[in-house]
Design a protein around this motif. Structure first.
Motif, PDB file in Angstrom:
ATOM      1  N   GLN A 219      -9.292   3.969  11.485  1.00  0.00           N
ATOM      2  CA  GLN A 219      -9.075   3.773  10.058  1.00  0.00           C
ATOM      3  C   GLN A 219      -8.040   2.659   9.878  1.00  0.00           C
ATOM      4  O   GLN A 219      -7.184   2.444  10.737  1.00  0.00           O
ATOM      5  CB  GLN A 219      -8.566   5.060   9.399  1.00  0.00           C
ATOM      6  N   PRO A 220      -8.092   1.941   8.757  1.00  0.00           N
ATOM      7  CA  PRO A 220      -7.115   0.864   8.534  1.00  0.00           C
ATOM      8  C   PRO A 220      -5.692   1.420   8.471  1.00  0.00           C
ATOM      9  O   PRO A 220      -5.464   2.495   7.901  1.00  0.00           O
ATOM     10  CB  PRO A 220      -7.533   0.277   7.187  1.00  0.00           C
ATOM     11  N   TYR A 221      -4.745   0.695   9.038  1.00  0.00           N
ATOM     12  CA  TYR A 221      -3.349   1.089   8.917  1.00  0.00           C
ATOM     13  C   TYR A 221      -2.899   0.970   7.465  1.00  0.00           C
ATOM     14  O   TYR A 221      -3.392   0.145   6.695  1.00  0.00           O
ATOM     15  CB  TYR A 221      -2.466   0.222   9.811  1.00  0.00           C
ATOM     16  N   ASN A 222      -1.959   1.847   7.103  1.00  0.00           N
ATOM     17  CA  ASN A 222      -1.394   1.924   5.748  1.00  0.00           C
ATOM     18  C   ASN A 222      -2.407   2.406   4.712  1.00  0.00           C
ATOM     19  O   ASN A 222      -2.187   2.246   3.515  1.00  0.00           O
ATOM     20  CB  ASN A 222      -0.809   0.572   5.312  1.00  0.00           C
ATOM     21  N   SER A 223      -3.507   3.005   5.195  1.00  0.00           N
ATOM     22  CA  SER A 223      -4.491   3.589   4.286  1.00  0.00           C
ATOM     23  C   SER A 223      -4.332   5.106   4.270  1.00  0.00           C
ATOM     24  O   SER A 223      -3.644   5.685   5.103  1.00  0.00           O
ATOM     25  CB  SER A 223      -5.912   3.230   4.719  1.00  0.00           C
ATOM     26  N   LYS A 224      -4.995   5.749   3.315  1.00  0.00           N
ATOM     27  CA  LYS A 224      -5.005   7.213   3.218  1.00  0.00           C
ATOM     28  C   LYS A 224      -6.438   7.673   3.429  1.00  0.00           C
ATOM     29  O   LYS A 224      -7.357   7.159   2.797  1.00  0.00           O
ATOM     30  CB  LYS A 224      -4.487   7.650   1.847  1.00  0.00           C
ATOM     31  N   PHE A 225      -6.634   8.641   4.320  1.00  0.00           N
ATOM     32  CA  PHE A 225      -7.989   9.074   4.633  1.00  0.00           C
ATOM     33  C   PHE A 225      -8.013  10.554   4.995  1.00  0.00           C
ATOM     34  O   PHE A 225      -6.972  11.149   5.285  1.00  0.00           O
ATOM     35  CB  PHE A 225      -8.576   8.231   5.772  1.00  0.00           C
ATOM     36  N   ILE A 226      -9.200  11.141   4.973  1.00  0.00           N
ATOM     37  CA  ILE A 226      -9.403  12.523   5.414  1.00  0.00           C
ATOM     38  C   ILE A 226      -9.729  12.503   6.900  1.00  0.00           C
ATOM     39  O   ILE A 226     -10.720  11.895   7.316  1.00  0.00           O
ATOM     40  CB  ILE A 226     -10.529  13.199   4.626  1.00  0.00           C
ATOM     41  N   LEU A 227      -8.890  13.133   7.701  1.00  0.00           N
ATOM     42  CA  LEU A 227      -9.107  13.159   9.145  1.00  0.00           C
ATOM     43  C   LEU A 227     -10.119  14.255   9.476  1.00  0.00           C
ATOM     44  O   LEU A 227      -9.924  15.425   9.126  1.00  0.00           O
ATOM     45  CB  LEU A 227      -7.784  13.419   9.873  1.00  0.00           C
ATOM     46  N   ASN A 228     -11.176  13.868  10.166  1.00  0.00           N
ATOM     47  CA  ASN A 228     -12.253  14.814  10.486  1.00  0.00           C
ATOM     48  C   ASN A 228     -11.935  15.585  11.762  1.00  0.00           C
ATOM     49  O   ASN A 228     -12.345  15.211  12.860  1.00  0.00           O
ATOM     50  CB  ASN A 228     -13.577  14.060  10.633  1.00  0.00           C
ATOM     51  N   ILE A 229     -11.188  16.644  11.601  1.00  0.00           N
ATOM     52  CA  ILE A 229     -10.884  17.557  12.698  1.00  0.00           C
ATOM     53  C   ILE A 229     -11.266  18.963  12.245  1.00  0.00           C
ATOM     54  O   ILE A 229     -11.288  19.251  11.040  1.00  0.00           O
ATOM     55  CB  ILE A 229      -9.404  17.489  13.114  1.00  0.00           C
ATOM     56  N   PRO A 230     -11.584  19.845  13.182  1.00  0.00           N
ATOM     57  CA  PRO A 230     -12.134  21.155  12.812  1.00  0.00           C
ATOM     58  C   PRO A 230     -11.294  21.960  11.825  1.00  0.00           C
ATOM     59  O   PRO A 230     -11.841  22.613  10.934  1.00  0.00           O
ATOM     60  CB  PRO A 230     -12.252  21.876  14.159  1.00  0.00           C
ATOM     61  N   GLY A 236      -7.559  17.734   3.704  1.00  0.00           N
ATOM     62  CA  GLY A 236      -6.262  17.133   3.435  1.00  0.00           C
ATOM     63  C   GLY A 236      -6.231  15.661   3.807  1.00  0.00           C
ATOM     64  O   GLY A 236      -6.911  15.225   4.733  1.00  0.00           O
ATOM     65  N   TYR A 237      -5.418  14.895   3.074  1.00  0.00           N
ATOM     66  CA  TYR A 237      -5.297  13.459   3.312  1.00  0.00           C
ATOM     67  C   TYR A 237      -4.169  13.144   4.292  1.00  0.00           C
ATOM     68  O   TYR A 237      -3.143  13.813   4.312  1.00  0.00           O
ATOM     69  CB  TYR A 237      -5.037  12.717   1.994  1.00  0.00           C
ATOM     70  N   PHE A 238      -4.396  12.100   5.089  1.00  0.00           N
ATOM     71  CA  PHE A 238      -3.434  11.637   6.077  1.00  0.00           C
ATOM     72  C   PHE A 238      -3.150  10.155   5.821  1.00  0.00           C
ATOM     73  O   PHE A 238      -4.081   9.376   5.600  1.00  0.00           O
ATOM     74  CB  PHE A 238      -3.991  11.788   7.497  1.00  0.00           C
ATOM     75  N   TYR A 239      -1.873   9.770   5.883  1.00  0.00           N
ATOM     76  CA  TYR A 239      -1.509   8.360   5.793  1.00  0.00           C
ATOM     77  C   TYR A 239      -1.466   7.790   7.213  1.00  0.00           C
ATOM     78  O   TYR A 239      -0.831   8.357   8.101  1.00  0.00           O
ATOM     79  CB  TYR A 239      -0.145   8.197   5.129  1.00  0.00           C
ATOM     80  N   ASN A 240      -2.122   6.656   7.403  1.00  0.00           N
ATOM     81  CA  ASN A 240      -2.290   6.082   8.736  1.00  0.00           C
ATOM     82  C   ASN A 240      -1.263   4.982   9.012  1.00  0.00           C
ATOM     83  O   ASN A 240      -1.224   3.970   8.301  1.00  0.00           O
ATOM     84  CB  ASN A 240      -3.714   5.519   8.876  1.00  0.00           C
ATOM     85  N   LEU A 241      -0.455   5.184  10.038  1.00  0.00           N
ATOM     86  CA  LEU A 241       0.565   4.219  10.437  1.00  0.00           C
ATOM     87  C   LEU A 241       0.270   3.663  11.819  1.00  0.00           C
ATOM     88  O   LEU A 241      -0.462   4.266  12.605  1.00  0.00           O
ATOM     89  CB  LEU A 241       1.954   4.877  10.471  1.00  0.00           C
ATOM     90  N   LEU A 379       8.787   1.801   3.923  1.00  0.00           N
ATOM     91  CA  LEU A 379       7.574   2.534   4.302  1.00  0.00           C
ATOM     92  C   LEU A 379       6.954   3.199   3.082  1.00  0.00           C
ATOM     93  O   LEU A 379       5.732   3.157   2.899  1.00  0.00           O
ATOM     94  CB  LEU A 379       7.892   3.564   5.389  1.00  0.00           C
ATOM     95  N   LYS A 380       7.784   3.823   2.255  1.00  0.00           N
ATOM     96  CA  LYS A 380       7.249   4.470   1.051  1.00  0.00           C
ATOM     97  C   LYS A 380       6.593   3.442   0.127  1.00  0.00           C
ATOM     98  O   LYS A 380       5.570   3.726  -0.495  1.00  0.00           O
ATOM     99  CB  LYS A 380       8.380   5.214   0.319  1.00  0.00           C
ATOM    100  N   ALA A 381       7.166   2.252   0.063  1.00  0.00           N
ATOM    101  CA  ALA A 381       6.582   1.206  -0.770  1.00  0.00           C
ATOM    102  C   ALA A 381       5.243   0.750  -0.196  1.00  0.00           C
ATOM    103  O   ALA A 381       4.273   0.557  -0.942  1.00  0.00           O
ATOM    104  CB  ALA A 381       7.546   0.019  -0.878  1.00  0.00           C
ATOM    105  N   THR A 382       5.173   0.630   1.117  1.00  0.00           N
ATOM    106  CA  THR A 382       3.930   0.200   1.773  1.00  0.00           C
ATOM    107  C   THR A 382       2.817   1.208   1.537  1.00  0.00           C
ATOM    108  O   THR A 382       1.664   0.839   1.307  1.00  0.00           O
ATOM    109  CB  THR A 382       4.161   0.017   3.281  1.00  0.00           C
TER     110      THR A 382
END
Length: 385
Positions: A219-230, A236-241, A379-382
């Motif tokens: 997933q792109p860095y600094n994006s928010k996505f749903i991680l597909n884990i069981p 829930g959403y995860f922020y990608n760093l 980081l919060k701004a990013t």
């Protein structure tokens, strides 16, 4: 409560000979040392508990995290009920399973944001108001809960006329009442009456303060996505760093006095409750040695981390609570991680804590939950949080 750090130092020696004038002098010098840990950061946390025979580490870890958050805000270390959140989440998972017509995982597992979701909807209660233990039971055992619930849910989904109940929610609540006890609608604590919602307010706990961070290359860095884990049944959403940014985020939060809820993989043989350490040796043949001696660790790249995630060597199999940082005698840093397997079985005296190397963290972490106040402003701004 904070634990006493027990330091044990043992030396092994290599025999060397060197020439001195016309004779040889035998000298013993140390070539290895057992771990000797010194505290760097030690944030207040409640006593180590045992999740017993359950898959509810997600609630024990996140509830411990919440207890530390409450202490930071109020100065009071409150024993919060893990099973109140578990009970609410069983209901949520049952709904999800029915609405997906059984085409999803149904089990005891969950993630840190499931506890936050439970608090948003149902509030908090102290352990004294809801233990989740029935009768004289002193240990948790949920081995019968999921099979009983799934039998009811599957019958409803399959429209089994002989066993399906027209209102499966009633049967689910009946099973949970029998196994965990009825949930309190009000209770007395410290001389006053509360509802779960008013108690959460009294504890000054704001569920909107928390974010989940991760690091993956798909997933792109600094994006928010749903991680597909069981166990992410609630999407829930995860922020990608970037991986190094994730480590920096943890370090900065700890330095500011904020603890971390940790979701990671503990299936490696070099994760040991017995020895109280978790490391990733560079050489496989040092796996056993690494439990007691400092060894060179593997350099963890984002690519290797991603590979281990995609081939299922890294899975979301356990959640714990990072409450500080220590260093060994060579200056290597480790996270102080509170586990939920009780206080027994730790050979070097960590009392239920694991000292996790940064290499292990980089490779085996699925995600972390942190208070947004523990993050740096850039980081919060990013991330726009």
């Amino acid at each position: 409560m904070k634990k006493t750090l027990l330091t044990i130092v043992l030396l092994t020696f290599t025999t060397l000979f060197y020439a001195q004038k016309d004779s040889f002098v035998k000298v013993k010098i140390p070539n290895d040392q057992t771990y000797s840990f010194t505290p760097i950061i030690d944030i207040e946390a409640s006593a180590v508990k045992s999740q017993g025979n359950t898959g509810t580490c997600w609630s024990f870890s996140t509830t411990s995290f919440i207890e530390s958050e409450i202490f930071k805000t109020t100065g009071k270390l409150i024993d919060i009920s893990e099973m109140y959140n578990v009970r609410n989440t069983y209901n949520d998972k049952a709904w999800d399973y029915v609405m997906r017509q059984g085409r999803t995982q149904f089990g005891e597992g969950g993630l840190a944001h499931d506890v936050i979701n439970s608090i948003q909807k149902k509030g908090l209660v102290p352990q004294s108001a809801y233990t989740g233990l029935i009768g004289d039971a002193t240990q948790y055992n949920h081995s019968k809960i999921v099979p009983k619930l799934q039998k009811i849910l599957d019958a409803y989904i399959k429209n089994d006329k002989n066993s399906a109940h027209p209102n499966w929610k009633v049967q689910v609540d009946s099973i949970l009442d029998a196994e965990l006890g009825k949930m309190p609608t009000n209770f007395m604590y410290d001389g006053a009456y509360y509802t779960p919602k008013t108690f959460a307010k009294k504890m000054k706990f704001d569920s909107k303060n928390y974010v989940t961070l991760t690091s993956f290359t798909h997933q792109p860095y600094n994006s928010k996505f749903i991680l597909n884990i069981p166990d992410n049944f609630s999407n829930g959403y995860f922020y990608n760093l970037k991986l190094e940014e994730l480590v920096i985020a943890v370090d900065n939060a700890l330095k500011k006095g904020y603890t971390i809820a940790l979701d990671c993989d503990v299936s490696e043989k070099t994760f040991s409750q017995k020895f109280g350490v978790a490391v990733i040796p560079k050489n496989f043949e040092n796996n056993e040695k690494s439990l007691t001696y400092i060894v060179t660790e593997k350099e963890i790249t984002p690519e290797f981390r991603q590979q281990e995630f995609e081939n299922y060597n890294t899975t979301d199999d356990h959640l714990m609570h990072i409450v500080g940082m220590v260093k060994d005698q060579k200056g290597n840093e480790y996270y102080k991680v509170k586990n939920s397997w009780g206080t027994t079985g730790s050979r070097i005296g960590n009392g239920g804590y694991i000292y996790m190397s940064k290499a292990f963290f980089k490779l085996k972490t699925i995600s972390i939950m942190v208070n947004k106040k523990g993050l740096n402003k850039p980081l919060k701004a990013t991330l726009s949080i």
